[in-house]
Each structure stands twice: as C-alpha cells, then as structure tokens.
Design a protein around this motif. Sequence first.
Motif, PDB file in Angstrom:
ATOM      1  N   ASN A 118      -6.298  -2.505   2.328  1.00 52.41           N
ATOM      2  CA  ASN A 118      -7.286  -3.367   2.988  1.00 52.41           C
ATOM      3  C   ASN A 118      -6.612  -4.494   3.761  1.00 52.41           C
ATOM      4  O   ASN A 118      -7.051  -4.876   4.852  1.00 52.41           O
ATOM      5  CB  ASN A 118      -8.257  -3.946   1.959  1.00 52.41           C
ATOM      6  N   ALA A 119      -5.555  -5.049   3.192  1.00 53.01           N
ATOM      7  CA  ALA A 119      -4.836  -6.138   3.867  1.00 53.01           C
ATOM      8  C   ALA A 119      -4.170  -5.635   5.140  1.00 53.01           C
ATOM      9  O   ALA A 119      -4.224  -6.291   6.189  1.00 53.01           O
ATOM     10  CB  ALA A 119      -3.795  -6.744   2.926  1.00 53.01           C
ATOM     11  N   VAL A 120      -3.531  -4.474   5.058  1.00 52.51           N
ATOM     12  CA  VAL A 120      -2.868  -3.899   6.239  1.00 52.51           C
ATOM     13  C   VAL A 120      -3.887  -3.620   7.338  1.00 52.51           C
ATOM     14  O   VAL A 120      -3.707  -4.011   8.498  1.00 52.51           O
ATOM     15  CB  VAL A 120      -2.118  -2.598   5.859  1.00 52.51           C
ATOM     16  N   VAL A 121      -4.978  -2.941   6.978  1.00 57.30           N
ATOM     17  CA  VAL A 121      -6.005  -2.589   7.965  1.00 57.30           C
ATOM     18  C   VAL A 121      -6.686  -3.845   8.521  1.00 57.30           C
ATOM     19  O   VAL A 121      -6.885  -3.990   9.731  1.00 57.30           O
ATOM     20  CB  VAL A 121      -7.064  -1.654   7.342  1.00 57.30           C
ATOM     21  N   GLY A 122      -7.020  -4.785   7.639  1.00 53.12           N
ATOM     22  CA  GLY A 122      -7.745  -5.990   8.058  1.00 53.12           C
ATOM     23  C   GLY A 122      -6.963  -6.834   9.042  1.00 53.12           C
ATOM     24  O   GLY A 122      -7.477  -7.194  10.120  1.00 53.12           O
TER      25      GLY A 122
ATOM     26  N   ILE B 290       1.272  -8.081   6.721  1.00 51.49           N
ATOM     27  CA  ILE B 290       1.188  -6.627   6.929  1.00 51.49           C
ATOM     28  C   ILE B 290       2.419  -5.937   6.371  1.00 51.49           C
ATOM     29  O   ILE B 290       2.323  -4.914   5.675  1.00 51.49           O
ATOM     30  CB  ILE B 290       1.021  -6.314   8.434  1.00 51.49           C
ATOM     31  N   LYS B 291       3.605  -6.478   6.655  1.00 48.34           N
ATOM     32  CA  LYS B 291       4.845  -5.874   6.164  1.00 48.34           C
ATOM     33  C   LYS B 291       4.883  -5.856   4.638  1.00 48.34           C
ATOM     34  O   LYS B 291       5.259  -4.863   4.013  1.00 48.34           O
ATOM     35  CB  LYS B 291       6.061  -6.638   6.698  1.00 48.34           C
ATOM     36  N   THR B 292       4.482  -6.973   4.033  1.00 50.61           N
ATOM     37  CA  THR B 292       4.523  -7.079   2.572  1.00 50.61           C
ATOM     38  C   THR B 292       3.584  -6.076   1.922  1.00 50.61           C
ATOM     39  O   THR B 292       3.953  -5.364   0.973  1.00 50.61           O
ATOM     40  CB  THR B 292       4.148  -8.509   2.122  1.00 50.61           C
ATOM     41  N   ASN B 293       2.359  -6.000   2.422  1.00 48.00           N
ATOM     42  CA  ASN B 293       1.389  -5.083   1.835  1.00 48.00           C
ATOM     43  C   ASN B 293       1.710  -3.627   2.152  1.00 48.00           C
ATOM     44  O   ASN B 293       1.421  -2.734   1.353  1.00 48.00           O
ATOM     45  CB  ASN B 293      -0.021  -5.447   2.306  1.00 48.00           C
ATOM     46  N   ASN B 294       2.313  -3.394   3.288  1.00 46.64           N
ATOM     47  CA  ASN B 294       2.770  -2.047   3.611  1.00 46.64           C
ATOM     48  C   ASN B 294       3.853  -1.620   2.628  1.00 46.64           C
ATOM     49  O   ASN B 294       3.865  -0.472   2.159  1.00 46.64           O
ATOM     50  CB  ASN B 294       3.302  -2.000   5.037  1.00 46.64           C
ATOM     51  N   ALA B 295       4.762  -2.543   2.310  1.00 46.49           N
ATOM     52  CA  ALA B 295       5.819  -2.236   1.336  1.00 46.49           C
ATOM     53  C   ALA B 295       5.220  -1.971  -0.043  1.00 46.49           C
ATOM     54  O   ALA B 295       5.651  -1.055  -0.758  1.00 46.49           O
ATOM     55  CB  ALA B 295       6.820  -3.394   1.264  1.00 46.49           C
ATOM     56  N   ASN B 296       4.213  -2.768  -0.425  1.00 45.11           N
ATOM     57  CA  ASN B 296       3.555  -2.553  -1.724  1.00 45.11           C
ATOM     58  C   ASN B 296       2.871  -1.194  -1.777  1.00 45.11           C
ATOM     59  O   ASN B 296       2.959  -0.469  -2.782  1.00 45.11           O
ATOM     60  CB  ASN B 296       2.524  -3.657  -1.977  1.00 45.11           C
ATOM     61  N   LEU B 297       2.184  -0.854  -0.698  1.00 46.21           N
ATOM     62  CA  LEU B 297       1.475   0.424  -0.644  1.00 46.21           C
ATOM     63  C   LEU B 297       2.459   1.593  -0.676  1.00 46.21           C
ATOM     64  O   LEU B 297       2.255   2.575  -1.405  1.00 46.21           O
ATOM     65  CB  LEU B 297       0.628   0.483   0.623  1.00 46.21           C
ATOM     66  N   THR B 298       3.528   1.479   0.103  1.00 48.67           N
ATOM     67  CA  THR B 298       4.544   2.529   0.125  1.00 48.67           C
ATOM     68  C   THR B 298       5.175   2.709  -1.244  1.00 48.67           C
ATOM     69  O   THR B 298       5.404   3.834  -1.707  1.00 48.67           O
ATOM     70  CB  THR B 298       5.633   2.195   1.163  1.00 48.67           C
ATOM     71  N   ALA B 299       5.456   1.578  -1.915  1.00 45.89           N
ATOM     72  CA  ALA B 299       6.059   1.644  -3.249  1.00 45.89           C
ATOM     73  C   ALA B 299       5.137   2.342  -4.239  1.00 45.89           C
ATOM     74  O   ALA B 299       5.583   3.133  -5.081  1.00 45.89           O
ATOM     75  CB  ALA B 299       6.395   0.233  -3.739  1.00 45.89           C
ATOM     76  N   MET B 300       3.827   2.072  -4.155  1.00 51.79           N
ATOM     77  CA  MET B 300       2.873   2.722  -5.048  1.00 51.79           C
ATOM     78  C   MET B 300       2.868   4.239  -4.848  1.00 51.79           C
ATOM     79  O   MET B 300       2.889   5.015  -5.811  1.00 51.79           O
ATOM     80  CB  MET B 300       1.464   2.173  -4.812  1.00 51.79           C
ATOM     81  N   ILE B 301       2.837   4.645  -3.578  1.00 47.45           N
ATOM     82  CA  ILE B 301       2.809   6.080  -3.277  1.00 47.45           C
ATOM     83  C   ILE B 301       4.106   6.743  -3.735  1.00 47.45           C
ATOM     84  O   ILE B 301       4.096   7.842  -4.312  1.00 47.45           O
ATOM     85  CB  ILE B 301       2.581   6.301  -1.771  1.00 47.45           C
TER      86      ILE B 301
END
Length: 217
Positions: free
Chosen positions: A6-10, A35-46
């Motif tokens: 949501n943070a990345v998209v928003g 965006i970079k931080t939340n993208n890294a978090n999302l990537t790490a989860m996946i």
Amino acid sequence: IRTPLNAVVGFSDVMVNMPVDSFTPEELAEYTKIIKTNNANLTAMIEDILMFSRIESGRIKYVKEEFDATDLVREVAAEWEDIVPDGVTLQTLAVYDGITINNDRMRVKYIISQLLGNAMKFTKKGTIVVGVTYQLNSDVAEFFVLDTGCGIPKEKQDLAFGLFWKDNGFIPGLGLGLHVVKKMAEGMDLRIKLESKVGFGSRFSVFADGFLKKTEE
C-alpha cells in the motif's frame, strides 16, 4: 504484505499524478526513500516465503566456492545504504584482509542481508555495523551484524529463530526471516549466535570455517 505494498502504490500514485513542481526536493527525496524502504520490505517478505518453501520441501541446493569475506560484507552494505533509517549510521568492519571462505557465497550473502534488514527494522537511532572478523586460533570467520536497536529480552531469545515468531506485531514482516536464516545456516554447516540486551541492541553472528590468505611481502 499489504502494508508495504500500500505504501509503494500510494506514494507512487502521488508522485505520478501530481505535477513535479508540486513537491520540494526534500519531499521528493522523502517519498522516494519511503518507496525504496517498503519495496525492500515487500521483496524480503516474498523472498522469505519462497526460501521457506524451498527449504521445507528439500529443494534447496548449496554450491561451495571460495570467496573473499570482506568483499561480501561490503557488497551487502552497499545494497542497503540507500534505505538506512534517518538517525542511523551504517558502518562496515573487517578486522583482517584476505579472509577466504569456502561455502555457498549466494546463500551466505542472503543470510547477512536478512540479518542486516532485520537490524534496520528495529534500530531507530544509533549505529548498525556489518562486518567480519577471524579467529586465528581456530580458523573460523565470524560474520556479524551489530545494532543499537531495542534488543530482545533474554527470556525470548530462544524463540527468536522460531517459525512465525514476532516480538513486535507493529513491525513489518512475517516472522519467517530468522527461521529461514537458521535453517539455511544449518544446511551449510554454519553456526548462528545471538547476543542481545533490551535497550542496548543485538549482535547476530554467523560462524564459518575459513582461512586467512598470507600477504606476500
């Protein structure tokens, strides 16, 4: 997963749909970092989910090769330096040059990256150090990630590597990262150690057999 997504998209929508001159340089820099931080978090989860499935199904393979431990530490730090939290300093430390490890470089890098990402989640101010040292008397290299974060209570430290364990439900993550790190380390004959004190921070160490290249005079 929805939280970082949501943070990345928003913030991406805001930056795309508003005129560029609507933002100050400081605002653009802040939005980009979010965006970079939340993208890294999302990537790490996946990555955690995929790696967990590979480990549990026995489909993960380890390929040994000789590699320079200091180069690996610097490489990991460089990949994370753009999303270091405000108020936190990221440092690298290599006590000796020429520390050589014979193991799966890609998997060792994954472990160190996971530990560094974890430190950034729980460190709001102070310092994070990612480094490697060497025990001359036993030919063992120690990769470590040291932080000045919130720390883990002593009575909960045995649970830290458990499946789906989270001490703070408000911090992004699935509770898989440290469990995957431990399982992967065991698959490569590496040893994990945790030292932590509430209010002072944590030190995660990964011990690997290695040797110290002698420099020619």
